[in-house]
Design a protein around this motif. Structure first.
Motif, mmCIF file in Angstrom:
data_model
loop_
_atom_site.group_PDB
_atom_site.id
_atom_site.type_symbol
_atom_site.label_atom_id
_atom_site.label_comp_id
_atom_site.label_asym_id
_atom_site.label_seq_id
_atom_site.Cartn_x
_atom_site.Cartn_y
_atom_site.Cartn_z
ATOM 1 N N ARG A 1 60.942 18.641 46.766
ATOM 2 C CA ARG A 1 59.705 19.247 47.275
ATOM 3 C C ARG A 1 58.921 19.770 46.075
ATOM 4 O O ARG A 1 59.510 20.180 45.072
ATOM 5 C CB ARG A 1 59.999 20.393 48.246
ATOM 6 C CG ARG A 1 60.849 19.960 49.451
ATOM 7 C CD ARG A 1 61.219 21.153 50.323
ATOM 8 N NE ARG A 1 60.038 21.781 50.914
ATOM 9 C CZ ARG A 1 59.772 23.087 50.866
ATOM 10 N NH1 ARG A 1 60.593 23.902 50.232
ATOM 11 N NH2 ARG A 1 58.683 23.571 51.420
ATOM 12 N N VAL A 2 57.614 19.772 46.190
ATOM 13 C CA VAL A 2 56.794 20.286 45.087
ATOM 14 C C VAL A 2 55.680 21.163 45.627
ATOM 15 O O VAL A 2 55.256 21.029 46.782
ATOM 16 C CB VAL A 2 56.150 19.166 44.225
ATOM 17 C CG1 VAL A 2 57.209 18.376 43.491
ATOM 18 C CG2 VAL A 2 55.253 18.277 45.053
ATOM 19 N N LEU A 3 55.258 22.060 44.759
ATOM 20 C CA LEU A 3 54.128 22.922 45.047
ATOM 21 C C LEU A 3 53.022 22.550 44.065
ATOM 22 O O LEU A 3 53.263 22.476 42.862
ATOM 23 C CB LEU A 3 54.514 24.391 44.862
ATOM 24 C CG LEU A 3 53.455 25.425 45.237
ATOM 25 C CD1 LEU A 3 53.228 25.440 46.757
ATOM 26 C CD2 LEU A 3 53.888 26.819 44.773
ATOM 27 N N VAL A 4 51.826 22.295 44.609
ATOM 28 C CA VAL A 4 50.683 22.003 43.741
ATOM 29 C C VAL A 4 49.644 23.082 44.007
ATOM 30 O O VAL A 4 49.325 23.377 45.158
ATOM 31 C CB VAL A 4 50.092 20.611 44.040
ATOM 32 C CG1 VAL A 4 48.963 20.305 43.062
ATOM 33 C CG2 VAL A 4 51.181 19.552 43.963
ATOM 34 N N GLU A 5 49.164 23.690 42.936
ATOM 35 C CA GLU A 5 48.165 24.737 43.170
ATOM 36 C C GLU A 5 47.104 24.743 42.087
ATOM 37 O O GLU A 5 47.323 24.280 40.967
ATOM 38 C CB GLU A 5 48.824 26.119 43.311
ATOM 39 C CG GLU A 5 49.602 26.594 42.121
ATOM 40 C CD GLU A 5 50.299 27.937 42.392
ATOM 41 O OE1 GLU A 5 50.379 28.357 43.567
ATOM 42 O OE2 GLU A 5 50.781 28.541 41.428
ATOM 43 N N GLU A 6 45.948 25.279 42.481
ATOM 44 C CA GLU A 6 44.837 25.333 41.541
ATOM 45 C C GLU A 6 45.172 26.314 40.423
ATOM 46 O O GLU A 6 45.811 27.331 40.635
ATOM 47 C CB GLU A 6 43.546 25.757 42.270
ATOM 48 C CG GLU A 6 43.116 24.698 43.286
ATOM 49 C CD GLU A 6 41.853 25.082 44.045
ATOM 50 O OE1 GLU A 6 41.330 26.189 43.832
ATOM 51 O OE2 GLU A 6 41.418 24.258 44.880
ATOM 52 N N MET A 7 44.740 25.968 39.195
ATOM 53 C CA MET A 7 44.995 26.833 38.044
ATOM 54 C C MET A 7 44.092 28.062 38.124
ATOM 55 O O MET A 7 42.924 27.969 38.495
ATOM 56 C CB MET A 7 44.710 26.079 36.748
ATOM 57 C CG MET A 7 45.566 24.839 36.532
ATOM 58 S SD MET A 7 47.215 25.198 35.895
ATOM 59 C CE MET A 7 46.815 25.680 34.203
ATOM 60 N N ARG B 1 46.770 26.411 47.276
ATOM 61 C CA ARG B 1 47.922 25.553 46.969
ATOM 62 C C ARG B 1 48.306 24.727 48.187
ATOM 63 O O ARG B 1 47.886 24.993 49.311
ATOM 64 C CB ARG B 1 49.118 26.404 46.521
ATOM 65 C CG ARG B 1 49.692 27.241 47.644
ATOM 66 C CD ARG B 1 50.759 28.211 47.206
ATOM 67 N NE ARG B 1 51.139 29.061 48.342
ATOM 68 C CZ ARG B 1 50.432 30.106 48.739
ATOM 69 N NH1 ARG B 1 49.327 30.467 48.117
ATOM 70 N NH2 ARG B 1 50.822 30.781 49.799
ATOM 71 N N ARG B 2 49.142 23.719 47.922
ATOM 72 C CA ARG B 2 49.745 22.915 48.990
ATOM 73 C C ARG B 2 51.190 22.670 48.625
ATOM 74 O O ARG B 2 51.505 22.345 47.488
ATOM 75 C CB ARG B 2 49.026 21.551 49.129
ATOM 76 C CG ARG B 2 47.677 21.580 49.854
ATOM 77 C CD ARG B 2 47.829 21.863 51.351
ATOM 78 N NE ARG B 2 48.891 21.074 51.951
ATOM 79 C CZ ARG B 2 48.720 19.841 52.443
ATOM 80 N NH1 ARG B 2 47.529 19.274 52.423
ATOM 81 N NH2 ARG B 2 49.751 19.197 52.968
ATOM 82 N N ALA B 3 52.058 22.845 49.604
ATOM 83 C CA ALA B 3 53.459 22.479 49.416
ATOM 84 C C ALA B 3 53.670 21.099 50.016
ATOM 85 O O ALA B 3 53.143 20.806 51.096
ATOM 86 C CB ALA B 3 54.366 23.501 50.110
ATOM 87 N N SER C 1 54.007 12.244 49.376
ATOM 88 C CA SER C 1 52.896 12.987 49.968
ATOM 89 C C SER C 1 52.163 13.805 48.910
ATOM 90 O O SER C 1 50.954 14.016 48.983
ATOM 91 C CB SER C 1 53.401 13.897 51.093
ATOM 92 O OG SER C 1 54.375 14.800 50.587
ATOM 93 N N ALA C 2 52.908 14.237 47.881
ATOM 94 C CA ALA C 2 52.289 15.058 46.836
ATOM 95 C C ALA C 2 51.246 14.281 46.048
ATOM 96 O O ALA C 2 50.368 14.874 45.416
ATOM 97 C CB ALA C 2 53.359 15.610 45.893
ATOM 98 N N ASP D 1 43.339 15.221 46.184
ATOM 99 C CA ASP D 1 42.309 15.057 47.205
ATOM 100 C C ASP D 1 42.020 16.387 47.896
ATOM 101 O O ASP D 1 40.952 16.592 48.453
ATOM 102 C CB ASP D 1 42.765 14.049 48.270
ATOM 103 C CG ASP D 1 43.147 12.718 47.649
ATOM 104 O OD1 ASP D 1 42.639 12.439 46.528
ATOM 105 O OD2 ASP D 1 43.948 11.991 48.258
ATOM 106 N N GLU D 2 42.987 17.254 47.889
ATOM 107 C CA GLU D 2 42.880 18.485 48.683
ATOM 108 C C GLU D 2 42.578 19.710 47.844
ATOM 109 O O GLU D 2 42.167 20.749 48.352
ATOM 110 C CB GLU D 2 44.189 18.698 49.467
ATOM 111 C CG GLU D 2 44.499 17.533 50.388
ATOM 112 C CD GLU D 2 45.878 17.626 51.020
ATOM 113 O OE1 GLU D 2 46.423 18.742 51.067
ATOM 114 O OE2 GLU D 2 46.399 16.575 51.432
#
Lengths: 690, 690
Positions: free
Chosen positions: A559-565, A497-499, A505-506, A511-512
């Protein structure tokens, strides 16, 4: 010397409140104590000088040479108790029983008397039983410190009773007597201002007359102390526990002892973990503790039970109960079955159960063959009483020996079965009056053997310490990313994940991270993200991501959190929280509405052993779902135990952490993955906040 | 005259197989029957002329004037039984008891003897009990047709016992005697070649000595007949049932009576629906049937129980059990509480439970006040035996009367409590030996009152007949659209949909239906569409539709079903199937993996009343999920009942339909919607096919 010895084995007793009126409670108590062969003196503090064999004070009785007196039994109204105890203690009384009600269970005034009483006891080091109890029995010493009529007829035996309530104590003592067992010491605690369940457990654990302990619990004051006492006692003799409070009975319970009913489910779970055998009602308590007072199996993960029955129908009832409870009834070996084939008519079933038909001359050899089968840790026997065919008492006495344990149920005319039963019990063989009693007794033996096997297992899986680099102590506010970093630090897998600290920025998340991804609001103040539209799942491309971010911005996300399922799997809910009575506990349940509605949750205390973790899974009604249901992924129990143990240890190590919940913790084909986590901390004033 | 009268109330008895050897079964039986005041003759067919008081045949005994003889008790080996019965029947014997084993429970040869025996009995109209049973007791007539020693001591009383097994019959009779109750007729059926559970139930329903019936069931041969008998019996006296087979005990059960164990869950559910009170073990059976043999409450949906206890602790155990079981314990009215306030010391709890403290002079007035409270249908009383304080037998006898029902438990020294108990039972008041027995008795009273209330409710909701236009009879293959058309025809809501016979035509689905839609393969041969990728959900536009159709074509679909998506809700699984023993039954469960793993399924027979439907929902462990869990939609129970009743009626009306399942049936805010359905039919050879 255990410090309850002066209470349960006094050299002499004074009854304060003795009276010339035979109907008064003090008079009843004097009569009840008359069997004691030490001095029993009557004291009535309203007298100014000795009269009718009564003394005006304990001191006066001692001056008259009526000593030594260790125990004062106070049969006087609540307001008079503190003063009377003070005076008795001043002349050397070191133990007291206070029967009266009218203390904390009634109102504030009563609570005041109770506090005074406790203060007097503490100041003088007097061990005080009660107030608000009908007393105790110690028949081995002929002490019946109770005003319940007939209590003196309860025979001396091996069962120690610790009951929250005086009434239950007596009810149990009478039921044990009716079932053919006797008691060592039977205690009703009442308001338990000083002597507690744990104190009596400690005493009974060391008492050579006590071979098994019956425990009745309404409320728990000091959870860790109770568990320590149960653990110690269960190490040396069996403990069987009945916990009140399955339903909401709090209001009435409070009126009874002034204490809040403890959490039923938690209390039962932690007592079982500490080694007690849990039962559901007082009938089961009598069957289980009666059985365990006579015999105990060797520790075993899976004790094998062989059932020998002279009547198929009752045997079927026993078998149905044992099988339903998961008790192992292994098929007898070929050699044993051949031996039985020589002994029994061909028409009977001989694999296990062994159906003998009407017992005949070979009944003893059949029982011996069953007991000596390699799979048999216990032989359970049902037979209607047919004294002309077989004398069960003589037969079983001859067979009992090392490596052979028997449990028996019989039915018949009481005048025949009771003398047989008494002989068998005297020989150390438990006897039940029907199939269910036998099944309960067998289950108790098996549960006890399994608990001791668990207790002997290595204590705790290695719990990784939180690295010093990860700052737990000062943090009072945890967002999802913080919580997951903590999980990473204790070895729990979380998604990649990335915060992001801004929506802009999200935008580069894809890309990541490898899609599809989940996009979530990141805000420690939001506890239920899904409810407010704060979670977007299955985001695969830039357009979808932008749409998700726009939507999140719309509900105020900064702010957001993006993470792989994570891959598909079975969702669990695991957590650790602080129980107000027992301290840190861990919880395991299945995710989803139905599991929640069914309240299918297993609970254990920490530290958690590998065996405890395995037992937790077994306790879930839906355990099958964790074990690879319909081709789904199966949980690695050791991995799950490690997660639970680590969560529990966090609460032990960090007093300001109040609760941590992983919901869901997903079982995948590649192991467990924590998809969301919430941590609650306590502020310095002890109140939880988020 | 009921046609079992000659069996249970014979004018005279012959024991065939009587012997000069006192150890033989026939001799034991002769001694056991010696209490009977009619003629009991010994017959030994190996004799050529009378000797030692034995006759060479029943005919010879009759010729010698030893008659009339209605009942022949055969204590001879299996191969000899058919012939002996033939000869006895030829001279007028009309009832027989066959004790020997060695029939169908053993092997094919035994099954042959059993068939011969049955044929003889049928030919002569002899009512035959057994074979393979230890017999029966009818103590009101001093008949103890059993070889179990001591059975003659079981007192005459009100409980009729019908047990699958002779051993269980005797075990129950002894336990009932120990608990203070007597039996009217107690029967062990054994292999039940002629006299069945239903036959004995019919007899006991009409027997004036029988006030309640205890039923023990291992296997059911004729389900509908059994249910009809239970329904009839329960209409006139309480029936309490214990069903064996919670666990898989089939292998051993078969060895016992030669019959397959019946499906435990279905049997219990249908017996309860027919009006029986179900119990879990023989201890509960004794407590429940003992209680119900003494009193029965008026039919009521929610009988109110007031608990009066002299000791708070045991009272708390009773209350915990009752509350957990959902028994109503309404708070006493203000007026009653004021009255109690005058009668009791201020410190006690008086709202319900009523905690009296040690019973005193006002105990009778307290009980009267509790019984006369408008909310009290039953007063449950717990009191340790304190004969100096109150004589419970005298007190309760004086209080019992119209509109007042009491149930009592006491504890104490057996020599004191047993005479009290016997007096109370003689006065029609049930007495239990502890809190759990009392709670079981109270629950039995409440369950019985509720069942009778249900039975009095209107029978069946209006079940729409399938319109003549809809062709059910000839159809042996049902695809999803066919099945849903049938559901439409019986009033079950289905989604708006279109079936398309080609992929090309399906392309226009979105012109005819409002999106989003579900697109599914339509093929009666595919039972699990989802597993093969045969279902596409949430299709909103032409591009998605084309993609879905292409994918379906790829798995071989030639026809497709397109339907509008239903709103979110709670998914149920409902169905009707043919039980091999009981015929058409309906089933209700929650959808999803966890519900399936927990096997949380409720079952009922058809026809289904509105009250039955409501009871079905209550039986689900997850019932709360149907009632608007966390703000979700709540089920309309009447609508659900109508669906279930209609499914059941379909199977009643159409013998070639084998099973119909709606999975899921979704609870939405607009009612129930059937999202998928599968129908299985039976071919002419009785085998199900799809």
């Amino acid at each position: 010397m255990n410090d309850l010895t002066r209470l349960f084995a006094p050299r002499g007793v004074a009854v304060v409140g003795a009276s010339a009126d035979p109907a008064k409670m003090g008079s009843v108590m004097m009569r009840s104590l008359s069997s004691f062969d030490g001095p029993v003196v009557g004291v009535n503090e309203r007298l100014s000088s000795p009269a009718d064999g009564l003394y005006p004070s304990v001191a006066a009785a001692l001056e008259a040479g009526q000593g030594p007196i260790d125990l004062a039994v106070l049969c006087i109204p609540a307001p008079l108790c503190p003063g009377a105890l003070e005076r008795a203690a001043a002349v050397g009384v070191s133990a007291a029983l206070v029967c009266a009600g009218g203390f904390a269970e009634v109102d504030d005034t009563g609570a005041g008397f109770q506090a005074e009483l406790a203060a007097v006891a503490a100041r003088h080091g007097v061990r005080l039983l009660g107030p608000n109890t009908s007393g105790f029995l110690a028949p081995h010493r002929q002490i019946h410190a109770t005003f319940v009529p007939g209590a003196g007829t309860v025979p001396a035996g091996g069962v120690g009773v610790v009951a929250a309530s005086g009434g239950v104590n007596h009810a149990l003592a009478f039921l044990l007597a009716s079932a053919g067992y006797g008691v060592s010491i039977a205690v009703g605690l009442g308001n338990a201002v000083d002597v507690s369940t744990a104190d009596v457990l400690d005493h009974l654990a060391d008492d050579p007359d006590t071979t098994a302990i019956a425990l009745h619990i309404e409320a728990v004051a000091d959870g860790p102390r109770l568990l320590a006492s149960v653990r110690r006692a269960a190490g040396v003799k069996p403990v069987v526990a009945l916990v009140v409070g399955r339903a909401d009975v709090g209001d009435f319970a409070r009126s009874h002892t002034g204490a809040l009913a403890t959490a039923w489910r938690t209390t039962r779970a932690l007592l079982a973990q500490a080694g007690a055998v849990l039962v559901d009602d007082e009938r089961q308590l009598v069957s289980a503790v009666g059985q365990l007072s006579q015999s105990r199996l060797a520790p075993s993960a899976e004790p094998g039970v062989v059932l020998v029955t002279a009547q198929a129908g009752p045997g079927l009832l026993v078998m149905d109960d044992l099988r339903s409870a998961g008790v192992a009834m292994p098929a007898l070996t070929q050699a044993t079955q051949e031996r039985l084939g020589d002994l029994l008519p061909p028409m009977t079933y001989q694999a296990n159960p062994v159906d003998t038909g009407r017992p005949g001359d070979t009944f003893d050899e059949v029982l011996a063959a069953a007991a000596d089968d390699p799979g048999a840790d216990l032989v359970a026997v049902y037979a209607l009483s047919e004294p002309d065919a077989v004398d069960l008492a003589v037969t079983l006495r001859a067979l009992t020996g090392p490596g052979r344990t028997f449990a028996l149920a019989t039915g018949g005319v009481e005048t025949e079965t009771q003398p047989q039963r008494d002989k068998l019990i005297a020989d150390g063989i438990a006897v039940h009056d029907g199939p269910t009693g036998l099944a309960v007794g067998v289950r108790a033996l098996v549960t006890d053997a399994r608990a001791r096997h668990r207790a002997a297992a290595p204590a705790t899986p290695d719990v990784p310490a939180v690295g010093a680099a990860f700052h737990v102590a000062g943090r009072t506010s945890w967002d999802e990313d913080d919580a997951k970093q903590l999980l990473d630090a204790i070895g729990v897998t979380t998604p990649r994940r990335r915060a992001f600290d801004s929506m802009e920025s999200a935008g580069r998340a894809l890309d990541e991270l490898a899609g599809p991804v989940a996009v979530k609001i990141l805000d420690a103040a939001v506890l239920h993200k899904t409810d407010i539209g704060g979670v977007h799942l299955g985001v695969r491309n830039r357009a979808d991501l932008d749409a998700a971010l726009t939507a999140l911005a719309g509900i105020g996300a900064t702010r957001v959190l993006v993470e792989e399922m994570a891959p598909a799997g079975v969702d669990l809910i695991v957590g650790a929280r602080r129980d107000p009575v027992f301290g840190p506990v861990v919880l395991l349940g299945l995710g989803g509405t139905i599991a929640e509605a069914l309240a299918d949750v297993a609970i254990a205390g920490v530290p958690l052993s590998a065996a405890d973790g395995s037992a937790l899974v077994d306790q879930l009604a839906g355990a099958a779902v964790l074990r690879g249901w319909r081709g789904g992924p199966a949980v690695d129990v050791d991995e799950l135990t490690a997660v639970l143990a680590a969560l529990g240890q966090l609460l032990v190590d960090h007093a300001h952490l109040d609760e941590i919940e992983i919901n869901p913790l997903r079982i995948t084909r590649h192991g467990l993955v924590a998809l969301d986590a919430v941590i609650t901390t306590r502020s310095t004033d002890g109140q939880p906040h988020h």
